[in-house]
Design an enzyme around this catalytic site. Structure first.
Site, PDB file in Angstrom:
ATOM      1  CB  ILE A  17     -10.250  26.848  32.600  1.00  0.00           C
ATOM      2  CG1 ILE A  17      -9.249  27.732  33.355  1.00  0.00           C
ATOM      3  CG2 ILE A  17      -9.573  25.602  32.049  1.00  0.00           C
ATOM      4  CD1 ILE A  17      -8.670  27.097  34.587  1.00  0.00           C
ATOM      5  CG  LEU A  18     -12.569  27.824  26.859  1.00  0.00           C
ATOM      6  CD1 LEU A  18     -12.041  28.450  25.585  1.00  0.00           C
ATOM      7  CD2 LEU A  18     -14.094  27.869  26.891  1.00  0.00           C
ATOM      8  CD  GLN A  63       6.518  45.880  25.049  1.00  0.00           C
ATOM      9  OE1 GLN A  63       6.755  45.317  23.985  1.00  0.00           O
ATOM     10  NE2 GLN A  63       6.658  47.189  25.212  1.00  0.00           N
ATOM     11  CD  GLU A  64      -0.982  41.323  28.317  1.00  0.00           C
ATOM     12  OE1 GLU A  64      -2.193  41.355  28.013  1.00  0.00           O
ATOM     13  OE2 GLU A  64      -0.595  41.103  29.481  1.00  0.00           O
ATOM     14  N   GLY A  96     -11.537  44.687  27.885  1.00  0.00           N
ATOM     15  CA  GLY A  96     -11.255  44.462  26.478  1.00  0.00           C
ATOM     16  C   GLY A  96     -10.166  45.326  25.874  1.00  0.00           C
ATOM     17  CB  SER A  97      -7.102  47.015  27.107  1.00  0.00           C
ATOM     18  OG  SER A  97      -6.326  45.992  27.681  1.00  0.00           O
ATOM     19  CG  LEU A 154      -4.021  26.983  32.415  1.00  0.00           C
ATOM     20  CD1 LEU A 154      -5.226  27.645  31.741  1.00  0.00           C
ATOM     21  CD2 LEU A 154      -4.119  27.109  33.926  1.00  0.00           C
ATOM     22  CG  ASP A 155      -1.907  29.643  30.444  1.00  0.00           C
ATOM     23  OD1 ASP A 155      -2.687  30.044  29.563  1.00  0.00           O
ATOM     24  OD2 ASP A 155      -2.002  29.990  31.638  1.00  0.00           O
ATOM     25  CG  ASN A 193      -4.890  32.921  26.204  1.00  0.00           C
ATOM     26  OD1 ASN A 193      -5.684  33.847  26.318  1.00  0.00           O
ATOM     27  ND2 ASN A 193      -4.236  32.427  27.244  1.00  0.00           N
ATOM     28  CB  SER A 217       3.744  33.990  25.804  1.00  0.00           C
ATOM     29  OG  SER A 217       4.878  34.071  26.633  1.00  0.00           O
ATOM     30  NE  ARG A 220     -15.439  24.074  33.584  1.00  0.00           N
ATOM     31  CZ  ARG A 220     -14.872  25.236  33.890  1.00  0.00           C
ATOM     32  NH1 ARG A 220     -14.461  26.029  32.937  1.00  0.00           N
ATOM     33  NH2 ARG A 220     -14.749  25.601  35.141  1.00  0.00           N
ATOM     34  CG  HIS A 241      -0.160  33.390  30.054  1.00  0.00           C
ATOM     35  ND1 HIS A 241      -1.231  33.171  30.893  1.00  0.00           N
ATOM     36  CD2 HIS A 241       0.958  33.159  30.782  1.00  0.00           C
ATOM     37  CE1 HIS A 241      -0.773  32.799  32.082  1.00  0.00           C
ATOM     38  NE2 HIS A 241       0.549  32.795  32.038  1.00  0.00           N
TER      39      HIS A 241
END
Length: 193
Positions: A92-93, A173-174, A12-13, A144-145, A107, A136, A65, A109
């Site tokens: 993956i939702l 950077q995130e 969880g950073s 996905l993404d 999100n 990003s 799922r 990424h």
């Protein structure tokens, strides 16, 4: 004030940076941190910061799922969540869940999308001989993404970099990018009618 849920699977950073930013004057408030893994280290960090936590262990649903996502949706509604931030949530939702929250789910990424969707982004950038990597923040869509990119941060690839070297520099950077983008996103957010 908009209610934000942060979904995690690990330490969880990025979640911690979002929570720290929301502890100052902010258009959102951290209402919930939820993990699909009971052992996720980020849960204790969130509790220490006074944020409600929930665990929804995906393993207890086996291969179902859809049932996992139904329960996740119920929890989010119970907390009156407006916006979801995925922060190292390693599930993956499905399209139905994403469609229900589309326009309200972000999100982070670890690549300069649309390059290197999915996993192993740093290794793939090195193997391709890229000179730049980065991260990003994007809106989540069923593919996905592939959602609209709201912001990115570039990181130079240095001679001799390993995938871990690059991952470490991108993570810095995130931690700067995600809080900035969430703040801007919530400032102009209009809840669906």
């Amino acid at each position: 004030m908009l209610n934000v849920a942060i979904l995690i699977s690990g330490g969880g950073s990025n979640m911690q940076r979002l929570l720290e930013d929301m502890a100052r004057p902010h258009p959102g408030r951290a209402r919930l941190v939820l993990s699909n893994r009971p052992e996720a280290g980020g849960l204790a960090k969130a509790e220490a910061m006074g944020v409600a936590t929930e665990v929804l262990d995906h393993r207890s649903f086996g291969d179902d799922r859809a049932q996992f996502e139904t329960e996740l949706h119920k929890i989010l509604l119970a907390y009156k969540i407006d916006v979801i931030c995925l922060a190292g949530f390693m599930r993956i939702l499905g399209a139905d869940f994403v469609s229900a929250w589309q326009g309200r789910m972000l999100n982070i990424h670890p690549s300069l999308l649309p390059k290197y969707q999915g996993l192993y982004t740093h290794r793939r950038a090195l193997e391709a001989g890229d000179r730049l990597a980065g991260c990003s923040v994007h809106e989540v869509v069923p593919q996905l993404d592939a959602g609209p990119v709201l912001g990115y941060s570039e990181v130079p690839i240095l001679p001799g970099d390993t995938a871990q070297d690059l991952a470490d520099r991108v993570l810095v950077q995130e931690h700067l990018l995600y809080p900035k983008i969430l703040r801007a996103f919530l400032s102009r957010f209009e809840p669906p009618s």
